[in-house]
Motif scaffolding. Sequence first.
Motif, mmCIF file in Angstrom:
data_model
loop_
_atom_site.group_PDB
_atom_site.id
_atom_site.type_symbol
_atom_site.label_atom_id
_atom_site.label_comp_id
_atom_site.label_asym_id
_atom_site.label_seq_id
_atom_site.Cartn_x
_atom_site.Cartn_y
_atom_site.Cartn_z
ATOM 1 N N GLU A 44 0.784 -1.304 0.206
ATOM 2 C CA GLU A 44 0.027 -0.086 -0.154
ATOM 3 C C GLU A 44 0.769 1.278 0.094
ATOM 4 O O GLU A 44 0.263 2.401 -0.570
ATOM 5 C CB GLU A 44 -0.923 0.060 1.199
ATOM 6 N N ASN A 45 2.049 1.120 0.610
ATOM 7 C CA ASN A 45 2.905 2.236 0.710
ATOM 8 C C ASN A 45 4.015 2.461 -0.234
ATOM 9 O O ASN A 45 4.696 3.293 -0.388
ATOM 10 C CB ASN A 45 3.728 2.407 1.860
ATOM 11 N N LEU A 46 4.113 1.501 -1.559
ATOM 12 C CA LEU A 46 4.778 1.617 -2.413
ATOM 13 C C LEU A 46 4.874 2.937 -3.242
ATOM 14 O O LEU A 46 6.039 3.558 -3.789
ATOM 15 C CB LEU A 46 4.574 0.397 -3.679
ATOM 16 N N PRO A 47 3.440 3.634 -3.443
ATOM 17 C CA PRO A 47 3.671 4.946 -4.078
ATOM 18 C C PRO A 47 4.528 5.969 -3.306
ATOM 19 O O PRO A 47 4.755 6.980 -4.043
ATOM 20 C CB PRO A 47 2.295 5.161 -4.260
ATOM 21 N N THR A 48 5.195 5.944 -2.119
ATOM 22 C CA THR A 48 5.982 6.775 -1.623
ATOM 23 C C THR A 48 7.508 6.551 -1.994
ATOM 24 O O THR A 48 8.336 7.203 -1.515
ATOM 25 C CB THR A 48 5.679 6.731 -0.164
ATOM 26 N N ASN A 80 6.777 -1.965 -9.455
ATOM 27 C CA ASN A 80 8.086 -1.220 -10.195
ATOM 28 C C ASN A 80 9.174 -2.327 -9.967
ATOM 29 O O ASN A 80 9.814 -2.548 -8.967
ATOM 30 C CB ASN A 80 8.227 -0.085 -9.485
ATOM 31 N N PRO A 81 9.547 -2.666 -11.121
ATOM 32 C CA PRO A 81 10.696 -4.059 -11.123
ATOM 33 C C PRO A 81 11.983 -3.042 -10.569
ATOM 34 O O PRO A 81 12.853 -4.002 -10.624
ATOM 35 C CB PRO A 81 10.646 -4.519 -12.548
ATOM 36 N N ASP A 82 12.117 -1.838 -10.542
ATOM 37 C CA ASP A 82 13.442 -1.295 -10.402
ATOM 38 C C ASP A 82 13.535 -1.061 -8.830
ATOM 39 O O ASP A 82 14.823 -0.694 -8.496
ATOM 40 C CB ASP A 82 13.616 0.178 -11.148
#
Length: 143
Positions: A44-48, A80-82
């Motif tokens: 849920e916090n990946l967009p940060t 995000n694979p990076d």
Amino acid sequence: MKDQKIKIFLVDDDALFLKSLEIEFLQYTVFSIETFATGEPCIENLPTCPDVIILDYHLDGIDKGAMNGMETLDKIKAFNPDIPVIMLSSQDKIDVAINCMHHKAFDYVVKSETAFMRLQQIITTIFRYKKMEKELNWYMERM
């Protein structure tokens, strides 16, 4: 380079290990740490935009219905694979390490008294690699 902290997500259901890792990292002012006991809030916090994620292999010690580390890793890589993900496990088994690498983990660390030193070395390697990649891209754009 920007005066910006390296954002690390620590994801582990072992509260004691999670807290000890957080304390180790916070000794260095270069790190900003967010901790999660399961994979779901990490996702849920990946967009940060974390710079690095340190992720436990099992993750179902608290909530048996929680995603395990491999499922969480796959979701991170789909988002995000990076994002470099370093897998942590108390298992010192080669097949577990190989499985993590097949799922695109950057590296695998066995939980031990030397785990923090290994994590520091790997994070240094990640940022050296990112710096070289940026320099290469800059050079290639000018050719």
